[in-house]
Every structure is written in structure tokens, then in C-alpha cells.
Design a protein around this motif. Structure first.
Motif, PDB file in Angstrom:
ATOM      1  N   SER A 139       0.838  -1.209   0.000  1.00 44.45           N
ATOM      2  CA  SER A 139       0.000   0.000   0.000  1.00 44.45           C
ATOM      3  C   SER A 139       0.873   1.259   0.000  1.00 44.45           C
ATOM      4  O   SER A 139       2.051   1.224   0.342  1.00 44.45           O
ATOM      5  CB  SER A 139      -0.905   0.021   1.230  1.00 44.45           C
ATOM      6  N   VAL A 196      -5.014   1.788  -8.020  1.00 42.62           N
ATOM      7  CA  VAL A 196      -4.065   0.676  -7.992  1.00 42.62           C
ATOM      8  C   VAL A 196      -3.087   0.821  -9.162  1.00 42.62           C
ATOM      9  O   VAL A 196      -3.517   0.965 -10.318  1.00 42.62           O
ATOM     10  CB  VAL A 196      -4.796  -0.682  -8.098  1.00 42.62           C
ATOM     11  N   THR A 230      -1.070  -0.295  -4.161  1.00 45.14           N
ATOM     12  CA  THR A 230      -2.467   0.118  -4.019  1.00 45.14           C
ATOM     13  C   THR A 230      -2.613   1.293  -3.058  1.00 45.14           C
ATOM     14  O   THR A 230      -1.853   1.409  -2.081  1.00 45.14           O
ATOM     15  CB  THR A 230      -3.354  -1.043  -3.521  1.00 45.14           C
TER      16      THR A 230
END
Length: 241
Positions: free
Chosen positions: A158, A180, A227
Motif C-alpha cells: 500500500s 491501484v 495500491t
């Protein structure tokens, strides 16, 4: 007779002179003894000293009174401040706890997740949309946990800067988005084709199978994919990666 008068006057004069001298000596002797003027000195100085002591005492009392007042005020202020802080903290915690308790985390049964390409070609990013179809509000926690490839079982990393400042709570029918990154779009990248992938929601149960956009799916580089967090809308800067 004349000689007797002369002697009498001399005697009287001598007596008078002696009396005058005695009085003069008495007056001088009183001054030197310290029982006259000097004895009055301490008595006269006692009043200023007493006044000074009284003033000092009054000053101390005033200072003590001020200190007590300041202390009381400080204590009151401190108590009030502390009470305020405690109350604020309690209120904040209560609100947070109440919010978390009353708003459950979204599960894969609560939302419908779809994917669409962003910009391109080359298609380097996709946008995940999670629409609340449950008929009640729920919270989209954190970021989507995604596994693109069978050969890479770990979730894709992330991007911390995309984390929103406040929780993302979806009302019935409301959407949340997550950007993403798939690759850098370079011709020499080691990409793999993906036509479908799995998504898990943090704090919620279940797994969602999401179809990749486009007839040929998407090209994913395991060395570059990332992401973002769930947000109400994509934001310039925070969601640029």
C-alpha cells in the motif's frame, strides 16, 4: 559691719555659683549617660521598626493572600483545564468508540467491487470502485488487500500518503474508490497478464473475485504494483503514485 556684708555677699555668690555649676553638670551628665536623649532614640526608632515590621507582615500577608489567590486560581484553572481535557478526551473517545461500534466494517457481501482502467495506453493504473449495496452504512477500512497472481500470494503493498484523514463510512448506495498501480508502462518490464484477481476488505469477512477490465485483461509487474487506500474520491497528489 562692712567686712561682714562683703563676706556674706561673697558667700552667697559662691553658693549661687555652686548651684549653677551643679545644674550645668547635671544637665551634661544626663546627656552623656544615655538615659536621656539616647534612651528616647530606641523609643523613637521603635515606631518605624514596628511600622516596618508591620508593613513587612502586611506585605507577607498580602503576598500570601495573592499566592493563595493565584494558587486557588491556578488550581481552579488547572482543575478546569484538566477536567476540560479529560472531558474532551472522554467525549472524543466516546464519539470514536460510538462511531466504531455503531458502524460495522464493510464485508464483501455489503459492497460490489469493480475495476476500470485509468488513462492509457499504456494502462498503468486501474481504479477499484466499491459500492455499498447492503442498504445500511458500513466503514471501508484501510486499503484493499489484493492478490493479482497465483505465483505471488502476498498482498500488493500500500501507499501510505493516500491514507485519508478520516474514516470512510459509506451510506446505502454510496461508493468508495482505491487507485491501484499495475506497472510503469515500460516496454521492457516483466509483466504478466491478469484477467481476474481476488480482493479482501480489512476488518470485514469474505473474498471478492474481480474481473480485470478490457478483453485482454491487464498487464501487471510484480516489482512495481501498489495500491492506495479507500477514499470517497480520488485526490490529486495523495493518489498520484
Amino acid at each position: 559691719m562692712s567686712a561682714f556684708r562683703t563676706r556674706s555677699r561673697a558667700t552667697a555668690l559662691a553658693a549661687t555659683t555652686t548651684a549653677v555649676l551643679a545644674l550645668a553638670l547635671t544637665a551634661c551628665g544626663g546627656s552623656d549617660s544615655g538615659t536621656g536623649t539616647r534612651s528616647e532614640g530606641p523609643a523613637n526608632n521603635a515606631a518605624p521598626a514596628a511600622a516596618a515590621k508591620s508593613a513587612t507582615g502586611s506585605g507577607s500577608a498580602a503576598k500570601s493572600s495573592v499566592a493563595t489567590k493565584d494558587s486557588t486560581g491556578g488550581s481552579g484553572t488547572g482543575g478546569s483545564g484538566t477536567g476540560g481535557t479529560t472531558t474532551g478526551s472522554s467525549t472524543g473517545v466516546a464519539k470514536g468508540t460510538s462511531g466504531s461500534a455503531s458502524t460495522p466494517a464493510c464485508t464483501t457481501k455489503d459492497v460490489k467491487i469493480s475495476a476500470a482502467t485509468q488513462d492509457g495506453p499504456p494502462y498503468t493504473h486501474i481504479v477499484l470502485t466499491a459500492k455499498n449495496t447492503s442498504g445500511r452504512k458500513c466503514e471501508m477500512k484501510g486499503f484493499p488487500e489484493i492478490q493479482f497472481l497465483e505465483s505471488h500470494k502476498q498482498n500488493i503493498p500500500s501507499v501510505a500518503k493516500s491514507k485519508p484523514a478520516a474514516p470512510v463510512v459509506l451510506g446505502a448506495g454510496a461508493p468508495a474508490y482505491a487507485l491501484v498501480k499495475l506497472s510503469d508502462g515500460g516496454a521492457d518490464e516483466n509483466v504478466e497478464p491478469v484477467k481476474g484477481f481476488a480482493v479482501w476488505l480489512q476488518g470485514g469477512s469474505g473474498q471478492a473475485l474481480v474481473g480485470a477490465p478490457g478483453p485482454d485483461g491487464i498487464a501487471v509487474d510484480p516489482a512495481k504494483y501498489k495500491t492506495g487506500y479507500w477514499t470517497y474520491e480520488l485526490r490529486n497528489g495523495a493518489d498520484d503514485f
